[in-house]
Design a protein around this motif. Structure first.
Motif, PDB file in Angstrom:
ATOM      1  N   ASP A 131      80.359 127.012 -14.386  1.00 23.37           N
ATOM      2  CA  ASP A 131      80.843 128.280 -14.056  1.00 23.37           C
ATOM      3  C   ASP A 131      80.194 129.584 -14.965  1.00 23.37           C
ATOM      4  N   TYR A 132      79.058 129.801 -14.355  1.00 26.08           N
ATOM      5  CA  TYR A 132      77.875 130.523 -14.946  1.00 26.08           C
ATOM      6  C   TYR A 132      77.359 131.511 -13.832  1.00 26.08           C
ATOM      7  N   LYS A 133      78.071 131.906 -13.027  1.00 26.86           N
ATOM      8  CA  LYS A 133      77.783 132.637 -11.703  1.00 26.86           C
ATOM      9  C   LYS A 133      77.169 134.146 -12.382  1.00 26.86           C
ATOM     10  N   HIS A 134      77.640 134.536 -13.209  1.00 26.27           N
ATOM     11  CA  HIS A 134      77.339 135.783 -13.748  1.00 26.27           C
ATOM     12  C   HIS A 134      76.342 135.808 -14.786  1.00 26.27           C
ATOM     13  N   ASN A 135      75.680 134.847 -15.196  1.00 25.86           N
ATOM     14  CA  ASN A 135      74.676 134.613 -15.872  1.00 25.86           C
ATOM     15  C   ASN A 135      73.324 134.737 -15.181  1.00 25.86           C
ATOM     16  N   ASP A 136      72.537 135.968 -14.945  1.00 25.00           N
ATOM     17  CA  ASP A 136      71.558 136.087 -14.159  1.00 25.00           C
ATOM     18  C   ASP A 136      70.480 134.976 -14.240  1.00 25.00           C
ATOM     19  N   ALA A 137      70.226 134.593 -15.294  1.00 26.93           N
ATOM     20  CA  ALA A 137      68.880 133.612 -15.488  1.00 26.93           C
ATOM     21  C   ALA A 137      69.252 132.272 -14.756  1.00 26.93           C
ATOM     22  N   TYR A 138      70.607 131.817 -15.249  1.00 22.35           N
ATOM     23  CA  TYR A 138      71.066 130.425 -14.614  1.00 22.35           C
ATOM     24  C   TYR A 138      71.324 130.482 -13.298  1.00 22.35           C
ATOM     25  N   ARG A 139      71.994 131.502 -12.837  1.00 17.53           N
ATOM     26  CA  ARG A 139      72.291 131.715 -11.343  1.00 17.53           C
ATOM     27  C   ARG A 139      70.896 131.801 -10.574  1.00 17.53           C
ATOM     28  N   ALA A 140      69.850 132.643 -11.003  1.00 20.06           N
ATOM     29  CA  ALA A 140      68.626 132.540 -10.353  1.00 20.06           C
ATOM     30  C   ALA A 140      67.901 131.195 -10.384  1.00 20.06           C
ATOM     31  N   SER A 141      68.098 130.248 -11.292  1.00 17.85           N
ATOM     32  CA  SER A 141      67.629 129.090 -11.553  1.00 17.85           C
ATOM     33  C   SER A 141      68.147 128.111 -10.370  1.00 17.85           C
ATOM     34  N   PHE A 142      69.751 128.210 -10.252  1.00 17.70           N
ATOM     35  CA  PHE A 142      70.552 127.474  -9.605  1.00 17.70           C
ATOM     36  C   PHE A 142      70.044 128.042  -7.938  1.00 17.70           C
ATOM     37  N   ASN A 143      69.858 129.117  -7.672  1.00 14.64           N
ATOM     38  CA  ASN A 143      69.496 129.641  -6.570  1.00 14.64           C
ATOM     39  C   ASN A 143      68.364 128.925  -6.042  1.00 14.64           C
ATOM     40  N   GLN A 144      67.327 129.074  -6.929  1.00 14.56           N
ATOM     41  CA  GLN A 144      66.055 128.481  -6.816  1.00 14.56           C
ATOM     42  C   GLN A 144      66.023 127.017  -6.375  1.00 14.56           C
ATOM     43  N   LEU A 145      66.701 126.430  -7.042  1.00 20.93           N
ATOM     44  CA  LEU A 145      67.032 124.912  -6.570  1.00 20.93           C
ATOM     45  C   LEU A 145      67.682 124.660  -5.044  1.00 20.93           C
ATOM     46  N   ALA A 146      68.701 125.530  -4.842  1.00 21.44           N
ATOM     47  CA  ALA A 146      69.313 125.534  -3.792  1.00 21.44           C
ATOM     48  C   ALA A 146      68.319 125.777  -2.568  1.00 21.44           C
ATOM     49  N   LYS A 147      67.343 126.751  -2.728  1.00 21.11           N
ATOM     50  CA  LYS A 147      66.505 126.955  -1.640  1.00 21.11           C
ATOM     51  C   LYS A 147      65.413 125.895  -1.407  1.00 21.11           C
ATOM     52  N   LEU A 148      65.162 125.188  -2.824  1.00 18.05           N
ATOM     53  CA  LEU A 148      64.106 124.128  -2.594  1.00 18.05           C
ATOM     54  C   LEU A 148      64.784 122.994  -1.640  1.00 18.05           C
ATOM     55  N   VAL A 149      65.961 122.543  -2.097  1.00 19.88           N
ATOM     56  CA  VAL A 149      66.750 121.336  -1.494  1.00 19.88           C
ATOM     57  C   VAL A 149      67.196 121.638  -0.191  1.00 19.88           C
ATOM     58  N   PHE A 150      68.264 122.756  -0.166  1.00 25.24           N
ATOM     59  CA  PHE A 150      68.823 122.843   1.301  1.00 25.24           C
ATOM     60  C   PHE A 150      68.056 124.085   1.982  1.00 25.24           C
ATOM     61  N   GLY A 151      67.202 124.934   1.425  1.00 23.18           N
ATOM     62  CA  GLY A 151      66.814 126.073   1.963  1.00 23.18           C
ATOM     63  C   GLY A 151      68.026 127.192   2.209  1.00 23.18           C
ATOM     64  N   ILE A 152      68.873 127.147   1.301  1.00 24.17           N
ATOM     65  CA  ILE A 152      69.764 128.236   1.220  1.00 24.17           C
ATOM     66  C   ILE A 152      69.735 129.146   0.182  1.00 24.17           C
ATOM     67  N   ASP A 153      69.954 130.625   0.281  1.00 25.17           N
ATOM     68  CA  ASP A 153      69.696 131.599  -0.469  1.00 25.17           C
ATOM     69  C   ASP A 153      71.025 132.050  -0.983  1.00 25.17           C
ATOM     70  N   PHE A 154      71.804 131.873  -2.039  1.00 23.32           N
ATOM     71  CA  PHE A 154      73.107 132.152  -2.501  1.00 23.32           C
ATOM     72  C   PHE A 154      72.976 133.764  -2.684  1.00 23.32           C
ATOM     73  N   ASP A 155      71.896 134.387  -3.036  1.00 23.00           N
ATOM     74  CA  ASP A 155      71.960 135.603  -3.506  1.00 23.00           C
ATOM     75  C   ASP A 155      72.776 136.814  -3.024  1.00 23.00           C
ATOM     76  N   PRO A 156      72.359 136.698  -1.432  1.00 25.58           N
ATOM     77  CA  PRO A 156      73.170 137.885  -0.653  1.00 25.58           C
ATOM     78  C   PRO A 156      74.643 137.706  -0.771  1.00 25.58           C
ATOM     79  N   TRP A 157      75.134 136.453  -0.714  1.00 26.69           N
ATOM     80  CA  TRP A 157      76.638 136.206  -0.997  1.00 26.69           C
ATOM     81  C   TRP A 157      77.082 136.870  -2.292  1.00 26.69           C
ATOM     82  N   TYR A 158      76.272 136.275  -3.302  1.00 24.21           N
ATOM     83  CA  TYR A 158      76.767 136.804  -4.681  1.00 24.21           C
ATOM     84  C   TYR A 158      76.717 138.357  -4.720  1.00 24.21           C
ATOM     85  N   ASN A 159      75.465 138.980  -4.421  1.00 27.70           N
ATOM     86  CA  ASN A 159      75.371 140.491  -4.448  1.00 27.70           C
ATOM     87  C   ASN A 159      76.183 141.159  -3.538  1.00 27.70           C
TER      88      ASN A 159
END
Length: 304
Positions: A21-49
């Motif tokens: 539950d770290y969605k508001h931690n910018d650094a952790y969320r960015a790292s999660f998003n980087q992994l999601a793009k690598l594995v699934f090709g999904i960018d969660f940033d627009p949804w969060y923003n």
């Protein structure tokens, strides 16, 4: 919730930190998003923003230093199953960085996420690709078969008026969609979801933006797409119970011969064909004895 896991690999000791539950931690969320793009090709940033990522979608992750290397997410959903309300969670976004696979990190995260949510749900479910079908039964999940529903529509006339496409860059259209998704009734009483705006807006903004339509006369939004002579009816957003035949009649393009439903249709006068079906990603449920309808399809947009 934090835990530490130490593993030995040769002469090197690796230490991982579990976070959630770290969605508001910018650094952790960015790292999660980087992994999601690598594995699934999904960018969660627009949804969060856009403000749609709320407390109903929670990540459980392992860190190596400050890098997210494995993740399991839990989505909380209010479901209707056979007309009765049920609390549900979905296990999703299960991913491990290629350099960290084979260490059991995903399994530990699944177990931790389920334990953390123990007592908060009636039904847990997930969709698993063919490469991991043997993985989830270790945690008590059972694979179940769905059904696929379709109908010939030759007896229906094409819509006289064309539904209006929604443009989410228009504040008025966005407000309409937010109103309908916020107050929607379940698309099906057999098995449907409500209070799921956070998830619907993921699909509306990132997947089906070109397929969103509004029916002013019915005050309903519909996601559908046409492939040759087949119309895929994906979801309906309405604040009140609707007549699915009336919806189909209002959107039916010329040349369509078959409707394929991406949910369990109800109340239609069409001759619906119900076939046994396994989706490409198999459906698993927990507890294994949960009584699902005899014939059903999980709504496509309930898959987080």
């Amino acid at each position: 919730m934090e835990a530490r896991l130490a593993e030995k690999k040769g002469e090197r000791m690796e230490s991982f930190k579990m976070i959630h539950d770290y969605k508001h931690n910018d650094a952790y969320r960015a790292s999660f998003n980087q992994l999601a793009k690598l594995v699934f090709g999904i960018d969660f940033d627009p949804w969060y923003n856009a403000g749609y990522w709320d407390d109903n979608y929670v990540c459980f992750s392992y860190l190596d230093d400050d890098k997210v290397v494995a993740n399991v997410s839990i989505s909380r959903l209010n479901m209707t199953v056979k007309g009765k309300p049920q609390r549900a969670i979905q296990v999703s976004t299960v991913m491990t960085h290629p350099d960290y696979r084979g260490k059991g990190l995903a399994g530990r995260l699944v177990r931790a996420a389920l334990e953390h949510n123990a007592g908060t749900y009636d039904l847990a479910y997930l969709f698993a690709n063919p490469s991991v079908l043997e993985f989830y039964p270790r945690f008590g999940f059972k694979r179940v078969q769905q059904n696929q529903f379709s109908a010939e529509v030759l007896q229906l006339s094409p819509a006289v008026t064309q539904p209006r496409k929604l443009d989410l860059s228009s504040p008025a259209d966005l407000e309409t969609l937010l109103r309908l998704t916020n107050q929607r009734v379940p698309v099906s009483q057999t098995i449907g979801v409500s209070d799921d705006q956070w998830l619907l807006m993921f699909y509306c903004t990132m997947v089906f933006g070109r397929h969103l339509h509004y029916l002013p006369e019915l005050d309903a939004a519909v996601i559908y797409r046409q492939e040759d002579n087949v119309l895929h009816l994906i979801d309906i957003f309405s604040t009140k119970p609707f007549d699915v035949d009336e919806i189909i009649g209002a959107i039916l393009p010329a040349g369509v011969k078959t409707i394929k439903f991406h949910f369990t249709p109800e109340g239609t006068k069409l001759d619906v064909l119900c076939e046994d079906w396994q989706s490409e990603d198999g459906l698993f449920i927990l507890p294994a004895g949960f009584k699902l309808p005899e014939r059903f399809m999980f709504p496509t947009l309930s898959q987080a």
